[in-house]
Design a protein around this motif. Structure first.
Motif, mmCIF file in Angstrom:
data_model
loop_
_atom_site.group_PDB
_atom_site.id
_atom_site.type_symbol
_atom_site.label_atom_id
_atom_site.label_comp_id
_atom_site.label_asym_id
_atom_site.label_seq_id
_atom_site.Cartn_x
_atom_site.Cartn_y
_atom_site.Cartn_z
ATOM 1 N N ASN A 45 0.833 -1.205 0.000
ATOM 2 C CA ASN A 45 0.000 0.000 0.000
ATOM 3 C C ASN A 45 0.869 1.256 0.000
ATOM 4 O OD1 ASN A 45 -2.618 1.328 0.187
ATOM 5 N ND2 ASN A 45 -1.975 1.893 2.243
ATOM 6 N N ASN A 46 1.930 1.261 0.799
ATOM 7 C CA ASN A 46 2.824 2.417 0.847
ATOM 8 C C ASN A 46 3.544 2.615 -0.483
ATOM 9 O OD1 ASN A 46 2.104 2.989 3.469
ATOM 10 N ND2 ASN A 46 3.860 1.951 4.366
ATOM 11 N N ARG A 47 3.953 1.541 -1.122
ATOM 12 C CA ARG A 47 4.637 1.638 -2.415
ATOM 13 C C ARG A 47 3.673 2.185 -3.482
ATOM 14 N NH1 ARG A 47 8.029 3.027 -3.793
ATOM 15 N NH2 ARG A 47 8.474 1.807 -5.642
ATOM 16 N N ILE A 48 2.420 1.737 -3.463
ATOM 17 C CA ILE A 48 1.432 2.241 -4.420
ATOM 18 C C ILE A 48 1.190 3.736 -4.195
ATOM 19 C CG2 ILE A 48 -1.017 2.143 -5.057
ATOM 20 C CD1 ILE A 48 -0.801 -0.938 -4.600
ATOM 21 N N THR A 49 1.079 4.137 -2.944
ATOM 22 C CA THR A 49 0.897 5.548 -2.614
ATOM 23 C C THR A 49 2.098 6.359 -3.073
ATOM 24 O OG1 THR A 49 -0.467 4.947 -0.715
ATOM 25 C CG2 THR A 49 0.448 7.177 -0.740
ATOM 26 N N ASP A 50 3.313 5.843 -2.846
ATOM 27 C CA ASP A 50 4.528 6.524 -3.309
ATOM 28 C C ASP A 50 4.525 6.679 -4.822
ATOM 29 O OD1 ASP A 50 5.405 6.650 -0.697
ATOM 30 O OD2 ASP A 50 6.813 4.975 -0.893
ATOM 31 N N TRP A 51 4.111 5.644 -5.542
ATOM 32 C CA TRP A 51 4.074 5.702 -7.001
ATOM 33 C C TRP A 51 3.138 6.815 -7.464
ATOM 34 C CZ3 TRP A 51 0.424 5.301 -10.841
ATOM 35 C CH2 TRP A 51 0.904 5.137 -12.135
ATOM 36 N N HIS A 52 1.955 6.906 -6.830
ATOM 37 C CA HIS A 52 1.001 7.941 -7.207
ATOM 38 C C HIS A 52 1.559 9.333 -6.922
ATOM 39 C CE1 HIS A 52 -2.561 5.880 -8.669
ATOM 40 N NE2 HIS A 52 -2.263 4.920 -7.820
ATOM 41 N N ARG A 53 2.278 9.480 -5.821
ATOM 42 C CA ARG A 53 2.903 10.769 -5.514
ATOM 43 C C ARG A 53 3.946 11.128 -6.571
ATOM 44 N NH1 ARG A 53 3.625 9.210 0.646
ATOM 45 N NH2 ARG A 53 1.563 9.809 1.397
ATOM 46 N N GLN A 54 4.750 10.144 -6.958
ATOM 47 C CA GLN A 54 5.770 10.389 -7.985
ATOM 48 C C GLN A 54 5.122 10.774 -9.309
ATOM 49 O OE1 GLN A 54 7.944 6.716 -8.015
ATOM 50 N NE2 GLN A 54 9.170 7.237 -6.217
ATOM 51 N N GLN A 55 4.037 10.096 -9.664
ATOM 52 C CA GLN A 55 3.351 10.408 -10.911
ATOM 53 C C GLN A 55 2.785 11.825 -10.878
ATOM 54 O OE1 GLN A 55 4.870 7.742 -12.438
ATOM 55 N NE2 GLN A 55 3.229 8.185 -13.834
#
Length: 197
Positions: free
Chosen positions: A79-89
């Motif tokens: 979940n944290n990795r998915i959230t990080d990906w969305h922030r990066q995008q």
């Protein structure tokens, strides 16, 4: 009439299930975690990267923990990795606003759609595939918190408390996100497919 429960590959495990090795746990959880990441990010390569990062973090940081702790830890990491990906995008889209984030040539399907051999007619099989595609598209369009909550609660069978711990929010928030996600999915079934739940 088709029920919503039969539309998804709902594999749940009991809370007491403990795996003998970390390898067995990772093999068990790999496909569902990939589907979850793919639904969240929409691209195969990014989903694989997120999944691999989550697995590596679990192995390196929590491999010595008891087997019954791996599942909630893994989903928290994912979940944290998915959230990080969305922030990066989001940051990339601000910096490179003229570029598109999706590759138009990317024709990977979310899930393989194989008709059930027990279906009576091709029309029923086609109807089932269309319903599944509509539901997956609706899940993709859900806000990230609702999407992750729905996947953790419905597809993974986690409790409200486990989901709250993984998502880093209160149990009340989990209930709200889950309710809103279910209402949106229910509306699609009722409006587009005349299925009343």
């Amino acid at each position: 009439m088709t029920s919503a429960a039969t539309m998804f590959d709902n594999h749940t495990t009991s809370d007491q299930e403990v795996f003998d090795s970390l390898d067995a746990f990772l093999a068990y959880i790999e496909k569902r975690a990939y589907r979850m990441a793919l639904l969240a990010v929409g691209q195969h390569a990014d989903a694989i990267d997120i999944l691999q990062d989550a697995m590596m973090k679990l192995v390196t940081n929590y491999g010595d923990r008891p087997g019954n702790e791996w599942r909630p830890l893994f989903y928290r990491i994912l979940n944290n990795r998915i959230t990080d990906w969305h922030r990066q995008q989001k940051s990339r889209s601000r910096l490179f606003f003229w570029r598109t984030t999706k590759n138009e040539d990317d024709s990977d399907e979310l899930c393989e759609q194989v008709p059930d051999e027990k279906m009576d007619a091709p029309a029923q099989a086609l109807n089932k595939v269309i319903q599944q595609q509509d539901m997956l598209q609706t899940i993709e369009k859900l806000p990230l918190k609702q999407q992750q909550c729905f996947l953790l609660r419905s597809w993974e069978g986690l409790s409200v408390a486990e989901t709250a711990d993984i998502m880093g929010c209160s149990q009340g928030s989990v209930k709200t996100h889950f309710f809103r996600a279910v209402q949106k999915l229910k509306a699609v079934l009722e409006e587009q497919h005349d299925i009343v739940i």
